[in-house]
Motif scaffolding. Structure first.
Motif, short mmCIF file in Angstrom:
data_model
loop_
_atom_site.label_atom_id
_atom_site.label_comp_id
_atom_site.label_asym_id
_atom_site.label_seq_id
_atom_site.Cartn_x
_atom_site.Cartn_y
_atom_site.Cartn_z
N ARG A 1 -5.49 -0.12 0.27
CA ARG A 1 -5.11 -0.96 1.41
C ARG A 1 -4.89 -2.42 1.00
NH1 ARG A 1 -6.47 -0.38 7.18
NH2 ARG A 1 -7.92 1.25 6.55
N GLY A 2 -5.74 -2.96 0.12
CA GLY A 2 -5.65 -4.37 -0.25
C GLY A 2 -4.86 -4.64 -1.52
N VAL A 3 -4.16 -3.63 -2.04
CA VAL A 3 -3.45 -3.80 -3.30
C VAL A 3 -2.35 -4.87 -3.17
CG1 VAL A 3 -1.64 -2.03 -3.03
CG2 VAL A 3 -2.57 -2.50 -5.28
N SER A 4 -2.18 -5.62 -4.24
CA SER A 4 -1.12 -6.63 -4.30
C SER A 4 -0.19 -6.31 -5.45
CB SER A 4 -1.72 -8.02 -4.53
OG SER A 4 -2.41 -8.46 -3.40
N ILE A 5 0.95 -6.95 -5.44
CA ILE A 5 1.90 -6.85 -6.54
C ILE A 5 1.82 -8.15 -7.31
CG2 ILE A 5 4.34 -6.78 -7.15
CD1 ILE A 5 4.77 -4.78 -4.89
N SER A 6 1.48 -8.04 -8.59
CA SER A 6 1.33 -9.25 -9.41
C SER A 6 2.58 -9.59 -10.20
CB SER A 6 0.13 -9.10 -10.35
OG SER A 6 0.26 -7.94 -11.14
N GLY A 7 3.53 -8.66 -10.25
CA GLY A 7 4.78 -8.93 -10.96
C GLY A 7 5.81 -7.86 -10.65
N ASN B 1 20.33 -1.96 -13.65
CA ASN B 1 20.97 -2.31 -12.38
C ASN B 1 20.55 -1.35 -11.28
OD1 ASN B 1 22.49 -4.49 -13.36
ND2 ASN B 1 23.98 -3.07 -14.23
N TYR B 2 19.48 -0.57 -11.53
CA TYR B 2 19.18 0.48 -10.58
C TYR B 2 17.82 0.40 -9.92
CZ TYR B 2 16.74 2.67 -14.53
OH TYR B 2 15.90 2.93 -15.58
N GLY B 3 16.98 -0.58 -10.28
CA GLY B 3 15.69 -0.63 -9.62
C GLY B 3 14.76 -1.70 -10.16
N ILE B 4 13.48 -1.55 -9.79
CA ILE B 4 12.44 -2.49 -10.20
C ILE B 4 11.21 -1.72 -10.64
CG2 ILE B 4 13.19 -4.41 -8.73
CD1 ILE B 4 10.91 -3.57 -6.76
N GLN B 5 10.38 -2.40 -11.42
CA GLN B 5 9.10 -1.83 -11.83
C GLN B 5 8.02 -2.85 -11.47
OE1 GLN B 5 8.83 -0.81 -15.98
NE2 GLN B 5 7.10 0.55 -15.62
N PRO B 6 7.34 -2.62 -10.34
CA PRO B 6 6.28 -3.54 -9.95
C PRO B 6 4.99 -3.31 -10.75
CG PRO B 6 6.56 -1.85 -8.27
CD PRO B 6 7.57 -1.59 -9.34
N THR B 7 4.25 -4.37 -10.93
CA THR B 7 2.92 -4.29 -11.50
C THR B 7 1.95 -4.56 -10.36
OG1 THR B 7 3.63 -5.06 -13.67
CG2 THR B 7 1.29 -5.27 -13.16
N PHE B 8 1.10 -3.59 -10.07
CA PHE B 8 0.11 -3.73 -9.00
C PHE B 8 -1.17 -4.31 -9.59
CE2 PHE B 8 3.07 -0.54 -7.56
CZ PHE B 8 3.26 -0.85 -6.22
N GLU C 1 0.83 -1.21 0.00
CA GLU C 1 0.00 0.00 0.00
C GLU C 1 0.87 1.26 0.00
OE1 GLU C 1 -3.63 2.20 2.46
OE2 GLU C 1 -2.51 0.59 3.43
N LEU C 2 1.90 1.27 0.84
CA LEU C 2 2.78 2.44 0.89
C LEU C 2 3.48 2.63 -0.45
CD1 LEU C 2 4.00 4.74 2.62
CD2 LEU C 2 5.85 3.16 3.22
N MET C 3 3.94 1.52 -1.04
CA MET C 3 4.58 1.63 -2.35
C MET C 3 3.61 2.21 -3.38
SD MET C 3 6.70 -1.95 -2.58
CE MET C 3 7.29 -1.60 -4.24
N ARG C 4 2.37 1.76 -3.32
CA ARG C 4 1.39 2.19 -4.31
C ARG C 4 1.02 3.66 -4.14
NH1 ARG C 4 -1.15 4.13 -7.44
NH2 ARG C 4 -2.88 3.37 -8.71
N VAL C 5 0.79 4.10 -2.90
CA VAL C 5 0.38 5.50 -2.70
C VAL C 5 1.56 6.47 -2.85
CG1 VAL C 5 -1.58 4.83 -1.25
CG2 VAL C 5 0.56 5.54 -0.15
N CYS C 6 2.79 5.94 -2.75
CA CYS C 6 3.98 6.77 -2.93
C CYS C 6 4.71 6.45 -4.23
CB CYS C 6 4.93 6.58 -1.75
SG CYS C 6 4.33 7.21 -0.19
#
Length: 133
Positions: free
Chosen positions: A60-66, A72-79, A34-39
């Motif tokens: 509040r209930g968000v998940s990361i599906s991928g 070499n510097y980060g990630i890109q989540p799919t919510f 949730e914090l990742m998603r809202v920020c």
């Protein structure tokens, strides 16, 4: 920060909805989805300049599906709410982890100032063809 933090472990915990990330300096953070998603550092959330931020609610209930590596510097989540445009650098994830209490307090203050609840659904986007009238 003078040196980019180096991640040594990254685990997506679906049941507890946290991203656990360990860094070479010994710090380990458990960052709620949730914090990742809202920020999210995306323009969709942050806007294109100061004062253009879009307050996120109902996450509040968000998940990361991928999670995709970005160089070499980060990630890109799919919510699972469809959001996938935020690139989370190691520096930003370190900041999210180390400043969680402060960021939650800022988020709660923004919610209160806007007169909305954390669990309120997001309003339809202006000009959206899918907005119900």
């Amino acid at each position: 920060m003078s040196k980019t933090p180096e991640p040594v472990a990254l685990t997506v915990h679906q049941a507890s909805k946290v991203l656990e990330i360990g860094f070479a300096d010994g710090q380990t953070f458990r960052i709620p989805f949730e914090l990742m998603r809202v920020c999210s550092p995306s323009a969709e959330v942050q806007g294109h300049g100061p004062g253009q931020e879009v307050l996120q609610t109902g996450k509040r209930g968000v998940s990361i599906s991928g999670v995709a590596p970005i160089g070499n510097y980060g990630i890109q989540p799919t919510f699972d709410d469809g959001h996938e445009s935020g690139i989370f650098t190691w520096v930003y994830l370190y900041e999210l982890g180390s400043k969680q209490a402060e960021l939650w307090a800022q988020y709660e203050a923004r919610l209160q100032a806007a007169g909305v609840d954390r669990d309120a659904p997001m309003p339809p986007k202006a000009g959206s063809a899918c907005a119900s009238h």
